[in-house]
Every structure is written in structure tokens, then in C-alpha cells.
Design a protein around this motif. Structure first.
Motif, PDB file in Angstrom:
ATOM      1  N   ILE A 196      -9.778   2.757 -29.196  1.00  0.00           N
ATOM      2  CA  ILE A 196     -10.328   1.527 -28.626  1.00  0.00           C
ATOM      3  C   ILE A 196     -10.584   1.672 -27.128  1.00  0.00           C
ATOM      4  O   ILE A 196     -11.565   1.148 -26.597  1.00  0.00           O
ATOM      5  CB  ILE A 196      -9.423   0.314 -28.931  1.00  0.00           C
ATOM      6  N   TYR A 197      -9.739   2.412 -26.445  1.00  0.00           N
ATOM      7  CA  TYR A 197      -9.915   2.584 -24.999  1.00  0.00           C
ATOM      8  C   TYR A 197     -11.151   3.428 -24.691  1.00  0.00           C
ATOM      9  O   TYR A 197     -11.869   3.159 -23.734  1.00  0.00           O
ATOM     10  CB  TYR A 197      -8.664   3.206 -24.378  1.00  0.00           C
ATOM     11  N   ASN A 230     -16.762   2.909 -32.045  1.00  0.00           N
ATOM     12  CA  ASN A 230     -15.378   3.329 -31.783  1.00  0.00           C
ATOM     13  C   ASN A 230     -14.423   2.143 -31.799  1.00  0.00           C
ATOM     14  O   ASN A 230     -13.308   2.246 -32.317  1.00  0.00           O
ATOM     15  CB  ASN A 230     -15.278   4.054 -30.442  1.00  0.00           C
ATOM     16  N   ILE A 231     -14.836   1.040 -31.218  1.00  0.00           N
ATOM     17  CA  ILE A 231     -13.969  -0.141 -31.196  1.00  0.00           C
ATOM     18  C   ILE A 231     -13.746  -0.664 -32.611  1.00  0.00           C
ATOM     19  O   ILE A 231     -12.616  -0.968 -33.002  1.00  0.00           O
ATOM     20  CB  ILE A 231     -14.561  -1.229 -30.275  1.00  0.00           C
ATOM     21  N   GLY A 247      -3.247   7.262 -42.379  1.00  0.00           N
ATOM     22  CA  GLY A 247      -3.861   8.286 -41.556  1.00  0.00           C
ATOM     23  C   GLY A 247      -3.847   7.892 -40.094  1.00  0.00           C
ATOM     24  O   GLY A 247      -3.502   6.774 -39.726  1.00  0.00           O
ATOM     25  N   LYS A 248      -4.219   8.837 -39.266  1.00  0.00           N
ATOM     26  CA  LYS A 248      -4.303   8.570 -37.830  1.00  0.00           C
ATOM     27  C   LYS A 248      -5.706   8.913 -37.354  1.00  0.00           C
ATOM     28  O   LYS A 248      -6.477   9.568 -38.053  1.00  0.00           O
ATOM     29  CB  LYS A 248      -3.263   9.383 -37.065  1.00  0.00           C
ATOM     30  N   HIS A 249      -6.020   8.466 -36.172  1.00  0.00           N
ATOM     31  CA  HIS A 249      -7.318   8.754 -35.573  1.00  0.00           C
ATOM     32  C   HIS A 249      -7.204   9.972 -34.673  1.00  0.00           C
ATOM     33  O   HIS A 249      -6.133  10.284 -34.166  1.00  0.00           O
ATOM     34  CB  HIS A 249      -7.801   7.565 -34.738  1.00  0.00           C
ATOM     35  N   GLY A 250      -8.341  10.619 -34.449  1.00  0.00           N
ATOM     36  CA  GLY A 250      -8.385  11.725 -33.508  1.00  0.00           C
ATOM     37  C   GLY A 250      -8.435  11.196 -32.083  1.00  0.00           C
ATOM     38  O   GLY A 250      -8.287   9.999 -31.826  1.00  0.00           O
ATOM     39  N   LEU A 251      -8.669  12.073 -31.149  1.00  0.00           N
ATOM     40  CA  LEU A 251      -8.674  11.692 -29.741  1.00  0.00           C
ATOM     41  C   LEU A 251      -9.783  10.695 -29.415  1.00  0.00           C
ATOM     42  O   LEU A 251      -9.562   9.690 -28.759  1.00  0.00           O
ATOM     43  CB  LEU A 251      -8.815  12.937 -28.861  1.00  0.00           C
ATOM     44  N   PHE A 252     -10.984  10.951 -29.876  1.00  0.00           N
ATOM     45  CA  PHE A 252     -12.108  10.082 -29.542  1.00  0.00           C
ATOM     46  C   PHE A 252     -12.474   9.136 -30.676  1.00  0.00           C
ATOM     47  O   PHE A 252     -12.977   8.055 -30.445  1.00  0.00           O
ATOM     48  CB  PHE A 252     -13.331  10.916 -29.150  1.00  0.00           C
TER      49      PHE A 252
END
Length: 108
Positions: free
Chosen positions: A23-24, A64-65, A14-19
Motif C-alpha cells: 500500500i505504501y 497496488n493499493i 500468502g504474503k505479498h512481495g516487496l512491490f
């Protein structure tokens, strides 16, 4: 862990969304929390309020990190949040029903 999308039958990671899991964005939240603590009394008229707001923002940044190191929850193909583990019973049913082939390097 490889996953199966119940929407488009994609097999993969899977992939992550924008937020989510960015990590940034997590680092940016930590920086904002530090800025809030440093300038908190001027911004929020109270250091206690600034500390609470900064703690909330910092916790979100840390989450988030940490989340950035895990697999994403969105399908890499269609972008929907319909991923299930490849070794689940529901995935087995979908694979058999749609006659999908699972790459051998994924099966192990």
C-alpha cells in the motif's frame, strides 16, 4: 482464503512481495503521478506526454493499493509463488498424499 503451497506444503495465507500489494508503494506511485502532472511540461517538454506517463503511474499505484487488501500470492514459509486454494482438488490430493493435517479453524 487459506492456501496450500505445493513446494513446501505450508497451509496458511500468502504474503505479498516487496512491490506487489504494498500500500505504501501504491501511495508513493500516486504522489509521483501528481508530481509528474504538476511539473510535467518542464520534465517531459509536453503536457500531453506528462499526462500519459502520470496516468500510467497512477493506474499502477491504484492497482497496488487495491491489491494490498487481497491475499498475497507468495508462500509465507518458502517465498515461492506456488500457492493453490485449499479447497481445490489438487490440494486435496497433496493433503492425502503427504498425510497433512488441516487445522479445524481453516477447514470451515
Amino acid at each position: 482464503m487459506q492456501k496450500l503451497c505445493t513446494k513446501c506444503n505450508f497451509i496458511g495465507k500468502g504474503k505479498h512481495g516487496l512491490f506487489s500489494g504494498n500500500i505504501y508503494f501504491g501511495i508513493l506511485e500516486i504522489i509521483v503521478a501528481v508530481i509528474i502532472v504538476v511539473t510535467g511540461e518542464r520534465l517531459l517538454q509536453s503536457y500531453a506526454y506528462a499526462a500519459v506517463v502520470a496516468a500510467i503511474v497512477a493506474i499502477a499505484g491504484i492497482i497496488n493499493i487495491i491489491d494490498s487488501f487481497s491475499d498475497g500470492r507468495l508462500c509465507s514459509n518458502c517465498g515461492k509463488d506456488k500457492l493453490i486454494p485449499l479447497d481445490s482438488l489438487q490440494a486435496d490430493e497433496i493433503i492425502k498424499k503427504n498425510n497433512l493435517s488441516v487445522p479445524e479453524d481453516i477447514e470451515s
